[in-house]
Scaffold this motif. Structure first.
Motif, PDB file in Angstrom:
ATOM      1  N   PRO A 115       0.823  -1.354   0.022  1.00  0.00           N
ATOM      2  CA  PRO A 115      -0.206   0.082  -0.008  1.00  0.00           C
ATOM      3  C   PRO A 115       1.024   1.233  -0.193  1.00  0.00           C
ATOM      4  N   THR A 116       2.017   1.369   0.689  1.00  0.00           N
ATOM      5  CA  THR A 116       2.994   2.475   0.748  1.00  0.00           C
ATOM      6  C   THR A 116       3.500   2.725  -0.548  1.00  0.00           C
ATOM      7  N   ALA A 117       3.972   1.675  -0.982  1.00  0.00           N
ATOM      8  CA  ALA A 117       4.713   1.559  -2.200  1.00  0.00           C
ATOM      9  C   ALA A 117       3.872   2.245  -3.494  1.00  0.00           C
ATOM     10  N   ARG A 118       2.522   1.547  -3.519  1.00  0.00           N
ATOM     11  CA  ARG A 118       1.606   2.122  -4.536  1.00  0.00           C
ATOM     12  C   ARG A 118       1.393   3.469  -4.474  1.00  0.00           C
ATOM     13  N   LYS A 119       1.054   3.905  -3.214  1.00  0.00           N
ATOM     14  CA  LYS A 119       0.908   5.530  -2.986  1.00  0.00           C
ATOM     15  C   LYS A 119       2.025   6.257  -3.476  1.00  0.00           C
ATOM     16  N   MET A 120       2.985   5.917  -3.145  1.00  0.00           N
ATOM     17  CA  MET A 120       4.401   6.813  -3.747  1.00  0.00           C
ATOM     18  C   MET A 120       4.741   6.709  -5.217  1.00  0.00           C
TER      19      MET A 120
ATOM     20  N   ALA B  35       2.643   6.035  -7.252  1.00  0.00           N
ATOM     21  CA  ALA B  35       1.667   7.029  -7.856  1.00  0.00           C
ATOM     22  C   ALA B  35       1.764   8.468  -8.134  1.00  0.00           C
ATOM     23  N   TRP B  36       2.278   8.952  -6.809  1.00  0.00           N
ATOM     24  CA  TRP B  36       2.899  10.111  -6.865  1.00  0.00           C
ATOM     25  C   TRP B  36       4.044  10.512  -7.772  1.00  0.00           C
ATOM     26  N   ALA B  37       4.999   9.703  -7.758  1.00  0.00           N
ATOM     27  CA  ALA B  37       5.973   9.795  -8.599  1.00  0.00           C
ATOM     28  C   ALA B  37       5.712   9.887 -10.015  1.00  0.00           C
ATOM     29  N   ARG B  38       4.838   9.021 -10.566  1.00  0.00           N
ATOM     30  CA  ARG B  38       4.341   8.954 -11.678  1.00  0.00           C
ATOM     31  C   ARG B  38       3.513  10.185 -12.333  1.00  0.00           C
ATOM     32  N   LYS B  39       2.730  10.908 -11.098  1.00  0.00           N
ATOM     33  CA  LYS B  39       2.080  12.060 -11.580  1.00  0.00           C
ATOM     34  C   LYS B  39       2.940  13.377 -11.527  1.00  0.00           C
ATOM     35  N   TYR B  40       4.101  13.256 -11.215  1.00  0.00           N
ATOM     36  CA  TYR B  40       5.258  14.376 -11.270  1.00  0.00           C
ATOM     37  C   TYR B  40       6.341  13.817 -12.423  1.00  0.00           C
ATOM     38  N   GLY B  41       5.993  12.895 -13.336  1.00  0.00           N
ATOM     39  CA  GLY B  41       6.875  12.510 -14.394  1.00  0.00           C
ATOM     40  C   GLY B  41       8.094  11.459 -14.153  1.00  0.00           C
ATOM     41  N   ILE B  42       8.012  10.754 -12.871  1.00  0.00           N
ATOM     42  CA  ILE B  42       8.993   9.888 -12.324  1.00  0.00           C
ATOM     43  C   ILE B  42       8.727   8.511 -12.748  1.00  0.00           C
ATOM     44  N   GLN B  43       9.489   7.792 -13.561  1.00  0.00           N
ATOM     45  CA  GLN B  43       9.214   6.294 -13.899  1.00  0.00           C
ATOM     46  C   GLN B  43       9.780   5.539 -12.514  1.00  0.00           C
ATOM     47  N   SER B  44       9.318   4.315 -12.202  1.00  0.00           N
ATOM     48  CA  SER B  44       9.615   3.649 -11.188  1.00  0.00           C
ATOM     49  C   SER B  44       9.792   1.959 -11.585  1.00  0.00           C
ATOM     50  N   THR B  45      10.712   1.292 -10.558  1.00  0.00           N
ATOM     51  CA  THR B  45      11.038   0.135 -10.813  1.00  0.00           C
ATOM     52  C   THR B  45      11.031  -0.652  -9.460  1.00  0.00           C
ATOM     53  N   ILE B  46      11.114  -1.781  -9.440  1.00  0.00           N
ATOM     54  CA  ILE B  46      10.930  -2.472  -8.033  1.00  0.00           C
ATOM     55  C   ILE B  46      11.790  -3.633  -7.982  1.00  0.00           C
ATOM     56  N   HIS B  47      12.281  -3.977  -6.694  1.00  0.00           N
ATOM     57  CA  HIS B  47      13.150  -5.228  -6.451  1.00  0.00           C
ATOM     58  C   HIS B  47      12.327  -6.120  -6.472  1.00  0.00           C
TER      59      HIS B  47
ATOM     60  N   LEU C 296       2.773  -6.582  -7.675  1.00  0.00           N
ATOM     61  CA  LEU C 296       1.487  -6.119  -8.323  1.00  0.00           C
ATOM     62  C   LEU C 296       0.917  -4.897  -7.857  1.00  0.00           C
ATOM     63  N   GLU C 297       0.752  -4.904  -6.373  1.00  0.00           N
ATOM     64  CA  GLU C 297       0.170  -3.747  -5.710  1.00  0.00           C
ATOM     65  C   GLU C 297       0.915  -2.576  -6.081  1.00  0.00           C
ATOM     66  N   ALA C 298       2.335  -2.492  -5.791  1.00  0.00           N
ATOM     67  CA  ALA C 298       3.050  -1.265  -6.044  1.00  0.00           C
ATOM     68  C   ALA C 298       2.904  -0.505  -7.382  1.00  0.00           C
ATOM     69  N   ASP C 299       2.829  -1.571  -8.583  1.00  0.00           N
ATOM     70  CA  ASP C 299       2.290  -1.189  -9.822  1.00  0.00           C
ATOM     71  C   ASP C 299       3.183  -0.257 -10.394  1.00  0.00           C
ATOM     72  N   THR C 300       4.768  -0.670 -10.195  1.00  0.00           N
ATOM     73  CA  THR C 300       5.763   0.234 -10.848  1.00  0.00           C
ATOM     74  C   THR C 300       5.837   0.018 -12.223  1.00  0.00           C
ATOM     75  N   ASP C 301       6.253   0.992 -12.914  1.00  0.00           N
ATOM     76  CA  ASP C 301       6.549   0.908 -14.458  1.00  0.00           C
ATOM     77  C   ASP C 301       7.128  -0.138 -14.860  1.00  0.00           C
ATOM     78  N   VAL C 302       8.094  -0.663 -14.348  1.00  0.00           N
ATOM     79  CA  VAL C 302       9.060  -1.692 -14.662  1.00  0.00           C
ATOM     80  C   VAL C 302       9.122  -2.770 -13.569  1.00  0.00           C
ATOM     81  N   VAL C 303       8.827  -4.026 -13.804  1.00  0.00           N
ATOM     82  CA  VAL C 303       8.943  -5.018 -12.823  1.00  0.00           C
ATOM     83  C   VAL C 303      10.578  -5.587 -12.721  1.00  0.00           C
ATOM     84  N   GLY C 304      11.290  -4.711 -11.995  1.00  0.00           N
ATOM     85  CA  GLY C 304      12.601  -4.733 -11.836  1.00  0.00           C
ATOM     86  C   GLY C 304      13.206  -6.389 -11.646  1.00  0.00           C
TER      87      GLY C 304
END
Ligand code: ZN
Length: 399
Positions: A185-190, A192-204, A222-230
Protein backbone atom coordinates in the motif's frame (compact mmCIF):
# COMPACT_ATOMS: atom_id res chain seq x y z
CA UNK A 1 40.19 7.27 -27.50
CA UNK A 2 39.34 10.89 -26.82
CA UNK A 3 36.88 12.15 -29.36
CA UNK A 4 36.90 15.79 -30.32
CA UNK A 5 33.37 17.16 -30.05
CA UNK A 6 32.71 19.36 -33.10
CA UNK A 7 29.33 20.36 -31.64
CA UNK A 8 31.15 22.08 -28.81
CA UNK A 9 33.49 23.86 -31.20
CA UNK A 10 30.51 25.03 -33.22
CA UNK A 11 31.13 23.24 -36.53
CA UNK A 12 28.66 20.84 -38.13
CA UNK A 13 29.36 17.17 -37.68
CA UNK A 14 28.24 14.90 -40.49
CA UNK A 15 28.85 11.23 -40.00
CA UNK A 16 28.43 8.82 -42.91
CA UNK A 17 28.55 5.06 -42.41
CA UNK A 18 28.62 2.88 -45.52
CA UNK A 19 28.94 -0.83 -46.33
CA UNK A 20 26.85 -1.94 -43.36
CA UNK A 21 26.43 -5.69 -43.82
CA UNK A 22 23.40 -6.08 -41.55
CA UNK A 23 21.32 -3.29 -40.06
CA UNK A 24 19.63 -4.27 -36.78
CA UNK A 25 16.92 -1.70 -36.06
CA UNK A 26 16.08 -2.44 -32.42
CA UNK A 27 12.41 -2.52 -33.47
CA UNK A 28 10.67 -5.83 -32.70
CA UNK A 29 8.17 -5.39 -35.52
CA UNK A 30 10.97 -4.96 -38.08
CA UNK A 31 14.26 -6.03 -36.54
CA UNK A 32 16.30 -6.00 -39.78
CA UNK A 33 16.31 -3.03 -42.15
CA UNK A 34 17.07 -3.23 -45.86
CA UNK A 35 19.77 -0.60 -45.89
CA UNK A 36 23.55 -0.34 -45.92
CA UNK A 37 24.17 3.32 -45.08
CA UNK A 38 23.37 5.76 -42.29
CA UNK A 39 23.90 9.50 -42.15
CA UNK A 40 23.89 11.43 -38.88
CA UNK A 41 24.14 15.19 -38.54
CA UNK A 42 25.13 16.82 -35.25
CA UNK A 43 24.53 13.59 -33.37
CA UNK A 44 21.11 12.71 -34.82
CA UNK A 45 20.21 10.17 -37.49
CA UNK A 46 19.17 12.06 -40.62
CA UNK A 47 19.06 9.32 -43.28
CA UNK A 48 18.95 5.52 -43.53
CA UNK A 49 19.05 3.73 -46.86
CA UNK A 50 21.12 2.41 -49.72
CA UNK A 51 24.37 4.34 -50.17
CA UNK A 52 23.38 5.34 -53.70
CA UNK A 53 20.11 6.87 -52.41
CA UNK A 54 21.36 8.91 -49.45
CA UNK A 55 23.32 12.16 -49.50
CA UNK A 56 26.82 11.23 -48.40
CA UNK A 57 28.44 14.50 -49.51
CA UNK A 58 30.15 16.83 -47.05
CA UNK A 59 30.92 14.14 -44.50
CA UNK A 60 33.20 15.17 -41.64
CA UNK A 61 33.62 11.53 -40.61
CA UNK A 62 33.30 8.58 -42.99
CA UNK A 63 33.20 5.03 -41.74
CA UNK A 64 33.51 1.94 -43.90
CA UNK A 65 31.68 -0.75 -41.94
CA UNK A 66 33.47 -3.44 -43.99
CA UNK A 67 30.28 -5.47 -44.11
CA UNK A 68 29.81 -5.89 -40.37
CA UNK A 69 26.51 -5.42 -38.52
CA UNK A 70 25.35 -2.18 -36.94
CA UNK A 71 22.87 -2.02 -34.06
CA UNK A 72 21.67 0.76 -31.79
CA UNK A 73 24.00 1.24 -28.82
CA UNK A 74 22.94 -1.19 -26.09
CA UNK A 75 20.96 0.05 -23.09
CA UNK A 76 21.47 -1.33 -19.59
CA UNK A 77 18.16 -0.78 -17.83
CA UNK A 78 19.49 -1.55 -14.35
CA UNK A 79 22.78 -0.31 -12.91
CA UNK A 80 23.83 1.02 -9.51
CA UNK A 81 26.31 3.86 -10.10
CA UNK A 82 27.59 5.94 -7.19
CA UNK A 83 29.76 8.82 -8.38
CA UNK A 84 32.04 9.25 -11.33
CA UNK A 85 33.40 6.14 -13.01
CA UNK A 86 33.96 4.46 -9.66
CA UNK A 87 32.06 1.90 -7.62
CA UNK A 88 32.80 1.13 -3.99
CA UNK A 89 30.89 -2.16 -4.22
CA UNK A 90 33.89 -4.09 -5.53
CA UNK A 91 36.35 -1.20 -5.39
CA UNK A 92 36.49 -0.78 -9.14
CA UNK A 93 37.26 2.22 -11.30
CA UNK A 94 36.51 2.77 -15.01
CA UNK A 95 33.71 0.19 -14.92
CA UNK A 96 31.45 2.39 -17.06
CA UNK A 97 34.12 2.74 -19.73
CA UNK A 98 34.49 -1.05 -19.63
CA UNK A 99 30.76 -1.38 -20.31
CA UNK A 100 31.16 0.82 -23.39
CA UNK A 101 33.63 -1.79 -24.65
CA UNK A 102 30.74 -4.25 -24.20
CA UNK A 103 28.55 -2.14 -26.50
CA UNK A 104 26.58 -0.28 -23.79
CA UNK A 105 26.06 3.40 -24.60
CA UNK A 106 23.23 4.20 -22.16
CA UNK A 107 22.62 3.17 -18.54
CA UNK A 108 19.68 3.74 -16.22
CA UNK A 109 20.25 3.94 -12.49
CA UNK A 110 18.09 1.76 -10.27
CA UNK A 111 19.38 3.70 -7.27
CA UNK A 112 22.76 4.95 -6.06
CA UNK A 113 22.43 2.44 -3.23
CA UNK A 114 26.14 1.67 -2.78
CA UNK A 115 26.97 5.23 -1.73
CA UNK A 116 28.96 4.91 1.49
CA UNK A 117 26.83 6.38 4.30
CA UNK A 118 23.74 6.60 2.07
CA UNK A 119 21.26 8.93 3.80
CA UNK A 120 17.90 7.45 4.79
CA UNK A 121 16.12 10.60 5.98
CA UNK A 122 13.82 12.32 3.51
CA UNK A 123 15.88 15.49 3.01
CA UNK A 124 19.03 13.40 2.58
CA UNK A 125 17.35 11.05 0.08
CA UNK A 126 16.18 14.00 -2.02
CA UNK A 127 19.50 15.81 -1.85
CA UNK A 128 21.45 12.73 -2.91
CA UNK A 129 19.10 12.04 -5.83
CA UNK A 130 19.34 15.58 -7.15
CA UNK A 131 23.12 15.57 -6.69
CA UNK A 132 23.49 12.28 -8.60
CA UNK A 133 21.15 13.43 -11.38
CA UNK A 134 23.20 16.59 -11.84
CA UNK A 135 26.57 14.88 -11.55
CA UNK A 136 25.84 12.15 -14.11
CA UNK A 137 24.18 14.60 -16.50
CA UNK A 138 27.46 16.57 -16.47
CA UNK A 139 29.90 13.64 -16.39
CA UNK A 140 29.77 11.06 -19.17
CA UNK A 141 32.72 8.65 -19.22
CA UNK A 142 33.77 8.44 -22.88
CA UNK A 143 30.30 9.72 -23.80
CA UNK A 144 28.24 7.01 -22.05
CA UNK A 145 24.84 8.40 -21.05
CA UNK A 146 24.04 7.63 -17.42
CA UNK A 147 20.55 8.48 -16.25
CA UNK A 148 21.42 8.79 -12.58
CA UNK A 149 19.71 10.27 -9.56
CA UNK A 150 17.23 7.54 -8.65
CA UNK A 151 15.91 7.99 -5.10
CA UNK A 152 14.97 4.91 -3.10
CA UNK A 153 11.68 5.61 -1.36
CA UNK A 154 11.63 5.83 2.42
CA UNK A 155 8.73 6.05 4.86
CA UNK A 156 7.59 9.59 5.55
CA UNK A 157 7.93 10.89 1.99
CA UNK A 158 5.02 13.11 0.97
CA UNK A 159 3.48 14.05 -2.36
CA UNK A 160 5.34 17.35 -2.14
CA UNK A 161 8.67 15.50 -2.02
CA UNK A 162 7.90 13.80 -5.33
CA UNK A 163 6.84 17.11 -6.84
CA UNK A 164 10.14 18.65 -5.72
CA UNK A 165 12.09 15.73 -7.20
CA UNK A 166 10.20 15.87 -10.50
CA UNK A 167 10.68 19.62 -10.79
CA UNK A 168 14.38 19.21 -10.03
CA UNK A 169 14.80 16.89 -13.03
CA UNK A 170 14.69 13.47 -11.39
CA UNK A 171 13.26 11.00 -13.92
CA UNK A 172 13.53 7.55 -12.30
CA UNK A 173 12.93 6.03 -8.87
CA UNK A 174 15.46 3.58 -7.53
CA UNK A 175 14.27 0.05 -6.77
CA UNK A 176 11.27 0.10 -4.47
CA UNK A 177 12.07 -2.23 -1.59
CA UNK A 178 15.73 -1.26 -1.12
CA UNK A 179 14.69 1.42 1.38
CA UNK A 180 12.34 1.42 4.35
CA UNK A 181 9.18 1.02 2.24
CA UNK A 182 8.59 -2.68 1.62
CA UNK A 183 4.78 -2.91 1.85
CA UNK A 184 2.38 -2.78 -1.09
CA UNK A 185 0.00 0.00 0.00
CA UNK A 186 2.73 2.56 0.86
CA UNK A 187 4.70 1.68 -2.27
CA UNK A 188 1.61 2.04 -4.44
CA UNK A 189 0.84 5.49 -3.05
CA UNK A 190 4.39 6.79 -3.56
CA UNK A 191 4.76 5.20 -7.02
CA UNK A 192 1.54 6.97 -8.08
CA UNK A 193 2.88 10.30 -6.75
CA UNK A 194 6.12 9.73 -8.63
CA UNK A 195 4.24 8.99 -11.86
CA UNK A 196 2.12 12.12 -11.41
CA UNK A 197 5.31 14.21 -11.45
CA UNK A 198 6.91 12.45 -14.42
CA UNK A 199 9.11 10.00 -12.50
CA UNK A 200 9.25 6.37 -13.69
CA UNK A 201 9.54 3.54 -11.20
CA UNK A 202 11.00 0.09 -10.76
CA UNK A 203 10.96 -2.48 -7.95
CA UNK A 204 13.28 -5.06 -6.46
CA UNK A 205 11.60 -8.41 -7.21
CA UNK A 206 12.47 -11.61 -5.35
CA UNK A 207 14.59 -12.50 -2.36
CA UNK A 208 17.08 -10.22 -0.58
CA UNK A 209 20.13 -9.36 -2.69
CA UNK A 210 22.62 -8.57 0.07
CA UNK A 211 22.32 -8.47 3.85
CA UNK A 212 19.93 -5.64 4.74
CA UNK A 213 17.60 -5.95 1.73
CA UNK A 214 14.37 -7.97 1.92
CA UNK A 215 11.90 -10.19 0.07
CA UNK A 216 9.49 -8.58 -2.39
CA UNK A 217 6.89 -11.11 -3.57
CA UNK A 218 4.25 -11.04 -6.30
CA UNK A 219 1.61 -9.41 -4.10
CA UNK A 220 3.82 -6.41 -3.33
CA UNK A 221 5.00 -6.18 -6.97
CA UNK A 222 1.45 -6.15 -8.33
CA UNK A 223 0.15 -3.77 -5.68
CA UNK A 224 3.05 -1.30 -6.03
CA UNK A 225 2.37 -1.13 -9.80
CA UNK A 226 5.78 0.23 -10.80
CA UNK A 227 6.41 0.96 -14.49
CA UNK A 228 9.06 -1.76 -14.63
CA UNK A 229 9.10 -5.05 -12.74
CA UNK A 230 12.79 -4.81 -11.84
CA UNK A 231 14.76 -8.05 -12.18
CA UNK A 232 11.72 -10.30 -12.39
CA UNK A 233 14.31 -13.12 -12.53
CA UNK A 234 15.59 -12.17 -9.06
CA UNK A 235 18.63 -10.29 -7.99
CA UNK A 236 19.81 -13.04 -7.55
CA UNK A 237 17.12 -15.07 -5.72
CA UNK A 238 14.04 -15.51 -7.91
CA UNK A 239 10.39 -15.92 -6.94
CA UNK A 240 8.74 -19.31 -7.63
CA UNK A 241 7.69 -19.80 -11.26
CA UNK A 242 3.98 -19.54 -10.43
CA UNK A 243 4.57 -16.10 -8.90
CA UNK A 244 6.54 -14.99 -11.98
CA UNK A 245 3.63 -16.13 -14.14
CA UNK A 246 1.16 -14.24 -11.92
CA UNK A 247 3.18 -11.04 -12.37
CA UNK A 248 3.42 -11.49 -16.15
CA UNK A 249 -0.33 -12.11 -16.40
CA UNK A 250 -1.39 -9.67 -13.70
CA UNK A 251 -0.06 -6.47 -15.26
CA UNK A 252 1.21 -4.95 -18.50
CA UNK A 253 4.35 -3.44 -17.01
CA UNK A 254 7.92 -3.96 -18.23
CA UNK A 255 9.57 -7.31 -17.47
CA UNK A 256 13.23 -6.72 -16.74
CA UNK A 257 15.71 -9.59 -16.98
CA UNK A 258 19.11 -9.05 -15.41
CA UNK A 259 22.51 -10.70 -15.67
CA UNK A 260 22.90 -10.62 -11.89
CA UNK A 261 19.81 -12.83 -11.58
CA UNK A 262 18.57 -16.38 -11.90
CA UNK A 263 19.10 -17.47 -15.50
CA UNK A 264 16.54 -20.27 -15.40
CA UNK A 265 13.92 -17.79 -14.13
CA UNK A 266 14.89 -15.38 -16.93
CA UNK A 267 14.24 -18.11 -19.49
CA UNK A 268 10.92 -18.96 -17.80
CA UNK A 269 9.86 -15.29 -17.99
CA UNK A 270 10.92 -15.09 -21.64
CA UNK A 271 8.87 -18.19 -22.53
CA UNK A 272 5.86 -16.82 -20.64
CA UNK A 273 6.04 -13.45 -22.40
CA UNK A 274 6.38 -15.23 -25.74
CA UNK A 275 3.31 -17.40 -25.08
CA UNK A 276 1.40 -14.24 -24.20
CA UNK A 277 2.55 -12.50 -27.41
CA UNK A 278 4.11 -9.74 -25.30
CA UNK A 279 7.81 -9.78 -26.12
CA UNK A 280 7.67 -5.98 -26.27
CA UNK A 281 7.67 -6.04 -22.44
CA UNK A 282 11.11 -7.68 -22.15
CA UNK A 283 14.03 -5.38 -21.34
CA UNK A 284 17.57 -6.18 -20.14
CA UNK A 285 19.90 -5.01 -17.41
CA UNK A 286 22.93 -6.22 -15.54
CA UNK A 287 22.12 -4.98 -11.97
CA UNK A 288 25.82 -4.25 -11.60
CA UNK A 289 27.82 -3.37 -9.61
CA UNK A 290 26.46 -5.95 -7.21
CA UNK A 291 27.60 -8.85 -5.14
CA UNK A 292 28.51 -10.71 -8.30
CA UNK A 293 30.53 -7.77 -9.53
CA UNK A 294 30.77 -5.64 -12.62
CA UNK A 295 29.87 -7.29 -15.93
CA UNK A 296 31.15 -5.26 -18.87
CA UNK A 297 29.82 -7.90 -21.28
CA UNK A 298 26.64 -8.53 -19.28
CA UNK A 299 24.18 -7.23 -21.87
CA UNK A 300 25.90 -9.12 -24.71
CA UNK A 301 25.86 -12.23 -22.50
CA UNK A 302 22.12 -11.83 -21.84
CA UNK A 303 21.45 -11.48 -25.58
CA UNK A 304 23.38 -14.68 -26.35
CA UNK A 305 21.86 -16.57 -23.40
CA UNK A 306 18.27 -15.65 -24.27
CA UNK A 307 18.82 -16.28 -27.97
CA UNK A 308 20.57 -19.64 -27.60
CA UNK A 309 18.84 -21.21 -24.59
CA UNK A 310 15.57 -19.29 -25.07
CA UNK A 311 15.42 -20.17 -28.77
CA UNK A 312 14.92 -16.60 -29.82
CA UNK A 313 16.16 -15.15 -33.13
CA UNK A 314 19.25 -13.07 -32.34
CA UNK A 315 17.85 -9.98 -34.05
CA UNK A 316 14.86 -10.14 -31.66
CA UNK A 317 17.08 -10.58 -28.60
CA UNK A 318 18.95 -7.40 -29.62
CA UNK A 319 15.62 -5.51 -29.46
CA UNK A 320 15.31 -6.42 -25.76
CA UNK A 321 18.46 -4.38 -25.08
CA UNK A 322 17.69 -1.49 -27.44
CA UNK A 323 14.28 -0.49 -28.84
CA UNK A 324 12.14 -2.13 -26.15
CA UNK A 325 14.05 -0.33 -23.40
CA UNK A 326 14.11 2.98 -25.26
CA UNK A 327 10.34 2.95 -25.73
CA UNK A 328 9.58 1.87 -22.18
CA UNK A 329 12.07 4.31 -20.62
CA UNK A 330 11.26 7.26 -22.92
CA UNK A 331 14.80 7.51 -24.30
CA UNK A 332 15.73 9.18 -27.58
CA UNK A 333 18.19 6.42 -28.55
CA UNK A 334 17.82 2.64 -28.99
CA UNK A 335 16.27 2.56 -32.46
CA UNK A 336 17.66 3.09 -35.95
CA UNK A 337 15.19 5.76 -36.92
CA UNK A 338 15.52 9.26 -38.36
CA UNK A 339 15.60 11.79 -35.50
CA UNK A 340 17.01 9.38 -32.90
CA UNK A 341 20.42 9.82 -31.26
CA UNK A 342 23.30 8.48 -33.37
CA UNK A 343 24.39 5.91 -30.77
CA UNK A 344 25.65 2.76 -32.47
CA UNK A 345 27.55 -0.45 -31.86
CA UNK A 346 29.25 -2.39 -34.67
CA UNK A 347 29.13 -6.15 -34.18
CA UNK A 348 30.59 -9.13 -35.97
CA UNK A 349 30.87 -12.79 -35.14
CA UNK A 350 33.78 -13.51 -32.86
CA UNK A 351 36.89 -14.98 -34.46
CA UNK A 352 36.58 -18.78 -34.75
CA UNK A 353 32.91 -18.86 -33.73
CA UNK A 354 31.23 -21.91 -35.21
CA UNK A 355 28.39 -19.72 -36.53
CA UNK A 356 28.38 -18.78 -40.21
CA UNK A 357 27.07 -15.28 -39.53
CA UNK A 358 26.82 -12.91 -36.57
CA UNK A 359 23.18 -13.91 -35.93
CA UNK A 360 24.08 -17.58 -36.25
CA UNK A 361 26.93 -17.21 -33.76
CA UNK A 362 24.65 -15.58 -31.18
CA UNK A 363 22.07 -18.35 -31.66
CA UNK A 364 24.87 -20.81 -30.87
CA UNK A 365 25.51 -18.96 -27.62
CA UNK A 366 28.72 -17.17 -28.59
CA UNK A 367 29.26 -13.52 -27.75
CA UNK A 368 29.38 -10.96 -30.53
CA UNK A 369 32.64 -9.09 -31.00
CA UNK A 370 32.39 -5.30 -30.77
CA UNK A 371 34.38 -3.51 -33.49
CA UNK A 372 33.45 0.11 -32.73
CA UNK A 373 31.06 2.26 -30.71
CA UNK A 374 29.61 5.65 -31.58
CA UNK A 375 27.72 8.01 -29.27
CA UNK A 376 26.05 11.21 -30.49
CA UNK A 377 27.66 10.69 -33.88
CA UNK A 378 31.22 10.52 -32.53
CA UNK A 379 33.53 7.50 -32.57
CA UNK A 380 34.20 6.57 -28.93
CA UNK A 381 35.97 3.22 -29.12
CA UNK A 382 37.39 1.05 -31.86
CA UNK A 383 38.09 -2.71 -31.46
CA UNK A 384 36.78 -3.67 -28.01
CA UNK A 385 39.33 -4.48 -25.36
CA UNK A 386 36.78 -6.75 -23.65
CA UNK A 387 34.84 -8.83 -26.17
CA UNK A 388 36.30 -11.78 -28.03
CA UNK A 389 37.83 -10.21 -31.14
CA UNK A 390 35.36 -9.51 -33.93
CA UNK A 391 36.22 -11.24 -37.22
CA UNK A 392 35.92 -8.02 -39.20
CA UNK A 393 35.90 -4.47 -37.90
CA UNK A 394 34.83 -1.13 -39.37
CA UNK A 395 37.34 1.61 -40.05
CA UNK A 396 37.37 5.36 -40.17
CA UNK A 397 38.36 6.39 -43.72
CA UNK A 398 39.66 9.77 -44.73
CA UNK A 399 37.23 12.18 -46.33
ZN1 ZN B 1 17.39 -5.35 -6.67
Amino acid sequence: MAAEDPQKSGGPNKLVIKNIGLLLSGDLSRPILEADAIVATNGRITAIGRARDVDVGGATTMIDANGVALAPGLIDSHVHPVAGDWTPRQSQINWIDSYLHGGVTTMISAGEVHMPGRPRDVVGVKAMAIFAQRAFAAFRPNGVKIHGGAPVIETGMSEEDFRDLGEAGVKYLGEVGLGGVKDGPTARKMVAWARKYGIQSTIHTGGPSIPGSGLIDKDVVLEADTDVVGHINGGHTALPDEQIRCICEGCRRGLELVHNGNERAALYTLRTAKEMGQLDRIILGTDAPAGSGVQPLGILRMISMLSSLGEMPAEIAVCFATGNTARMRNLDCGLIEVGRAADFVFLDKAQHSDGNTLLDSIRLGDLAGVGMTIIDGLVRTQRSRNTPPATKIPEVVSV
